[in-house]
Write a protein that holds these residues in place. Structure first.
Motif, PDB file in Angstrom:
ATOM      1  N   LYS A 103       0.835  -1.215   0.000  1.00  0.00           N
ATOM      2  CA  LYS A 103       0.000   0.000   0.000  1.00  0.00           C
ATOM      3  C   LYS A 103       0.862   1.254   0.000  1.00  0.00           C
ATOM      4  CE  LYS A 103      -4.009   2.122   2.251  1.00  0.00           C
ATOM      5  NZ  LYS A 103      -3.471   3.486   2.153  1.00  0.00           N
ATOM      6  N   MET A 106       1.991   1.750  -3.527  1.00  0.00           N
ATOM      7  CA  MET A 106       0.905   2.211  -4.399  1.00  0.00           C
ATOM      8  C   MET A 106       0.499   3.646  -4.079  1.00  0.00           C
ATOM      9  SD  MET A 106      -1.409  -1.264  -4.725  1.00  0.00           S
ATOM     10  CE  MET A 106      -2.390  -0.651  -6.109  1.00  0.00           C
ATOM     11  N   ASP A 107       0.482   3.987  -2.798  1.00  0.00           N
ATOM     12  CA  ASP A 107       0.148   5.365  -2.416  1.00  0.00           C
ATOM     13  C   ASP A 107       1.182   6.359  -2.944  1.00  0.00           C
ATOM     14  OD1 ASP A 107      -2.098   4.488  -1.120  1.00  0.00           O
ATOM     15  OD2 ASP A 107      -1.248   4.611   0.903  1.00  0.00           O
ATOM     16  N   PHE A 111       3.379   1.423  -9.587  1.00  0.00           N
ATOM     17  CA  PHE A 111       2.442   0.501 -10.231  1.00  0.00           C
ATOM     18  C   PHE A 111       2.653  -0.917  -9.699  1.00  0.00           C
ATOM     19  CE2 PHE A 111       0.985  -2.282 -13.644  1.00  0.00           C
ATOM     20  CZ  PHE A 111      -0.202  -1.683 -14.053  1.00  0.00           C
ATOM     21  N   ASN A 143      -9.222  -2.083  -6.166  1.00  0.00           N
ATOM     22  CA  ASN A 143     -10.507  -1.455  -6.510  1.00  0.00           C
ATOM     23  C   ASN A 143     -11.630  -2.478  -6.668  1.00  0.00           C
ATOM     24  OD1 ASN A 143      -8.280   0.502  -7.519  1.00  0.00           O
ATOM     25  ND2 ASN A 143     -10.131   1.769  -7.411  1.00  0.00           N
ATOM     26  N   THR A 191     -11.025  -0.267 -14.583  1.00  0.00           N
ATOM     27  CA  THR A 191     -10.348  -1.550 -14.688  1.00  0.00           C
ATOM     28  C   THR A 191     -10.781  -2.229 -15.979  1.00  0.00           C
ATOM     29  OG1 THR A 191     -10.209  -1.803 -12.284  1.00  0.00           O
ATOM     30  CG2 THR A 191      -9.977  -3.797 -13.619  1.00  0.00           C
ATOM     31  N   ARG A 210      -5.587  -1.728 -14.523  1.00  0.00           N
ATOM     32  CA  ARG A 210      -6.107  -0.404 -14.198  1.00  0.00           C
ATOM     33  C   ARG A 210      -4.978   0.587 -14.405  1.00  0.00           C
ATOM     34  NH1 ARG A 210      -7.562   3.570 -10.239  1.00  0.00           N
ATOM     35  NH2 ARG A 210      -9.829   3.935 -10.249  1.00  0.00           N
ATOM     36  N   SER A 213      -2.266   2.085 -11.844  1.00  0.00           N
ATOM     37  CA  SER A 213      -2.508   1.487 -10.541  1.00  0.00           C
ATOM     38  C   SER A 213      -2.006   0.043 -10.434  1.00  0.00           C
ATOM     39  CB  SER A 213      -4.005   1.534 -10.216  1.00  0.00           C
ATOM     40  OG  SER A 213      -4.254   1.013  -8.936  1.00  0.00           O
TER      41      SER A 213
END
Length: 686
Positions: A103, A106-107, A111, A143, A191, A210, A213
């Motif tokens: 996380k 990703m934050d 990717f 997601n 997505t 996505r 992401s």
């Protein structure tokens, strides 16, 4: 702070400002988190595909990923999991901690790529060999992505590409072949599903993507008849998808296979026999005037042989290093009744794990003789008088991979007596270099490893780093067994090159393999196909060969072994050697026809390691102008660093004060230059 100290601090900051990762939007860097040691090189081919996209890569273990998430999240564009839903039992962190680190990445805008054979959870093996109940559900990071499965084991289906994506992201020859083929769905409109599999009325979205992401690549199955049609994870051609992930207009890329605009050739000779000078002379004569390296078994090098070796290096393009101390035919060391207390995790770790082979385990009071359970530590659930280990059996020598032994829960807190043999790693590695240096027969400290896929250990790498020695792996690239070693070191670093040139997905260019063909087949079919593959995938011509092929008495020699084509057996050893030499002379000439850049096995290894660690770059396209910014974050100069820029038309290259050379052919600009330590170079192409 006074003026003088502030000025010094400001200057120091400016000198180090090139180290800031925030000044480049992209770095073209990927972090591969604990690729499985059991993964097959020709099923997960992303490390090869990344060459076509100019992506550099380092690997690490879960623990290092968790420990360094804050420090590393700004260093990469992509991070990647493979089989991460089943973390090894010996891992010293939890699925929840790995998810939290993911996380953070990703934050930070990194990717997430996941090669997945099962569900969307991170799991870990439990003490009883089952899956730990404390799984980490990843769907909230994806997601709300959902997964089902479809049975496509009939081998009658095919893959197809969504019309919004280029067709070259698919290897259309691959056949879906799994009874539990992943199929992804999502209610998130962003997505999308670039590739799907179809078999009759059945359809499966095998890839979920996505933009900006994540990307989940489902396992395509292990059937299909051969390594060409086998889907696994190679049905997606990531060499053509990486530019999409990085949101690039075109695939302007670093040429990892090249120097000075030319594909690199880097070869080395494993002198397994070492003492047969006439056998080695075949290669010396064939490569006269071309760079070549020779790895000698140091224990076999007599003063007389060392003198001969010093003589043939009058050709300064020949290099001498080692092929370990005694080719792993060392006298093993013995440990008897080492006392180990079984921890709360049911594990013990022996003191000297390098190439250790167990000879017996007993309870401290000798009332129990433990027997080996035929399973691994991960899936094992030893009985009260059993143990489980992670084992390799290459060369019919059973040995521990990591030094761990797992016992039944009833043994927790108890002391066991472990007896085993092991090898002196320091002698095998560092000792071999010291031997040749003391004999005056070392030109470069490199070690051509041997002795099985697990002939390396974290300390092997540490020894090499401390002595500036280059480790050259015997595996063919990407060599996932070495990832186990790096993971246990709790660092990140590139995988070694190993044997990189291949004739096919599971057919490395290696003399003990290709001499099963006659010379005419090698000239007319085998090597032309291997050349074509290297060109298409933008891989260097890096491989190694063996001296014993040309020995009169070696059991694997051309005149002795029945596994080679009879075409190579010419009655007497002198004729056989001459016939083999002519082949190598031909191959060298074929390389020259391609205008290759001649290097050596260890020198390419050094270059590959350095570039993957220290070279970052970004590419932008605007109004018909491509701008490339290259940053060398290390302490060495990279000579002849090469970039490829696809262009329908070419006008000019602008580069300030940097001396650059280039060629333009078939709508591809190839440019090269030197980038010095700490430098940032920007050039534009229009």
């Amino acid at each position: 702070m006074d003026v003088i100290s502030y000025a010094k601090a400001k200057k120091a900051h400016e000198q180090l400002s090139y180290l800031s990762p925030k000044k480049l939007k992209r770095k073209h860097r990927l972090l591969f988190v604990r690729p499985s040691k059991d993964e097959v090189e020709y099923t997960l081919v992303m490390p090869e595909d990344k060459f076509k996209a100019g992506i550099t890569m380092e690997v690490c273990g879960y623990e290092a990923f968790v420990d360094n998430a804050d420090a590393w999240k700004n260093e990469f564009d992509i991070f990647c999991f493979q089989h991460a839903h089943i973390m090894p039992y010996t891992t010293k962190c939890t699925p929840a901690q790995v998810k939290a680190a993911a996380k953070k990445f990703m934050d930070a805008g990194v990717f997430f790529m996941w090669f997945s054979i099962a569900g969307l959870k991170l799991q870990k093996y439990a003490a009883n060999g089952s899956m730990d109940a404390n799984a980490a559900d990843m769907t909230d990071l994806l997601n709300g992505l959902a997964r089902t499965t479809q049975n496509m084991s009939a081998l009658t289906g095919s893959f197809s590409v969504d019309s919004s994506f280029p067709s070259n992201i698919l290897r259309s020859e691959c056949i879906p072949s799994s009874a539990y083929l992943n199929s992804y769905t999502s209610t998130d409109p962003k997505t999308v599903f670039p590739i799907k599999a179809t078999q009759g009325a059945l359809t499966a979205n095998t890839v979920a993507y996505r933009p900006g992401s994540f990307m989940i690549i489902g396992y395509g199955g292990s059937g299909g008849g051969n390594t060409t049609t086998l889907a696994a994870y190679k049905y997606i051609n990531l060499g053509n998808f990486f530019p999409i992930i990085l949101d690039k207009e075109k695939n302007t890329r670093l040429a990892l296979d090249a120097a000075y605009g030319r594909r690199i050739v880097g070869l080395g000779l494993d002198c397994c026999g070492t003492t047969d000078r006439d056998a080695i002379q075949v290669i010396i004569d064939a490569f006269d005037g071309k760079p070549m390296e020779f790895g000698f078994v140091s224990k076999k090098v007599t003063p007389e042989l060392a003198g001969w070796m010093r003589g043939f290096t009058d050709n300064q393009r020949f290099g001498i290093g080692t092929h370990t101390h005694n080719h792993f035919n060392e006298d093993s060391m013995t440990v008897t009744d080492e006392l180990c207390v079984v921890g709360s995790d049911q594990l013990v770790k022996i003191d000297k794990p390098f190439k250790a082979s167990l000879t017996g385990i007993k309870s401290q009071d000798d009332t129990i003789t433990f027997t080996k359970q035929s399973t691994s530590i991960d899936s094992g659930n030893p009985g009260a008088t059993e143990y489980a280990i992670n084992e390799e059996t290459t060369y019919n020598k059973a040995s521990l991979i990591d030094g761990y032994i797992k016992f039944n829960a009833s043994q927790i807190g108890k002391t066991v007596k472990v007896s085993y043999t092991y090898f002196d790693e320091n002698q095998i590695m560092l000792g071999s270099i010291t031997d040749l240096r003391n004999k005056g027969a070392l030109t470069k400290p490199f070690i051509f490893l041997t002795g099985g896929w697990y002939s390396h250990h974290p300390n092997t790498v540490t020894i090499a780093d401390q002595t500036d020695a280059t480790l050259c792996s015997p595996q063919y690239f990407p060599g996932y067994a070495f990832a186990e070693t790096i993971s246990r070191m709790r660092v990140k670093r590139p995988l070694p090159v190993g044997n990189m040139m291949k004739h096919g997905w599971n057919d490395p260019v290696l003399d003990i393999s290709f001499f099963k063909y006659d010379k005419n087949t090698l000239k007319t079919t085998y090597f032309p196909e291997a050349f074509k593959r290297s060109a298409e995938m933008e891989l260097p011509h890096v491989f190694y060969l063996h001296d014993f092929m040309y020995s009169e008495k070696a059991s694997d020699g051309l005149t002795v072994s029945s596994k080679y084509s009879s075409d190579w057996k010419k009655g007497d050893i002198a004729s056989t050697r001459a016939y083999a030499k002519e082949f190598w002379t031909w191959l060298i000439a074929e390389f020259d026809k391609q205008n290759v850049y001649w290097s050596t096995r260890s020198k390419y290894e050094d270059r590959y390691q350095y570039i993957n660690k220290h070279i970052w770059y970004d590419v932008t396209d605007k109004n018909g102008v491509t701008t490339v910014t290259v940053r060398n974050r290390g302490k060495e100069t990279v000579h002849g660093i090469t970039f490829r820029v696809p262009m329908k038309k070419f006008n000019t290259v602008k580069n300030g004060d940097v001396k650059m050379e280039y060629t333009y052919e078939n709508e591809l600009l190839t440019t090269w230059f030197d980038v010095y330590a700490g430098d940032t170079i920007t050039f534009t192409v229009s």
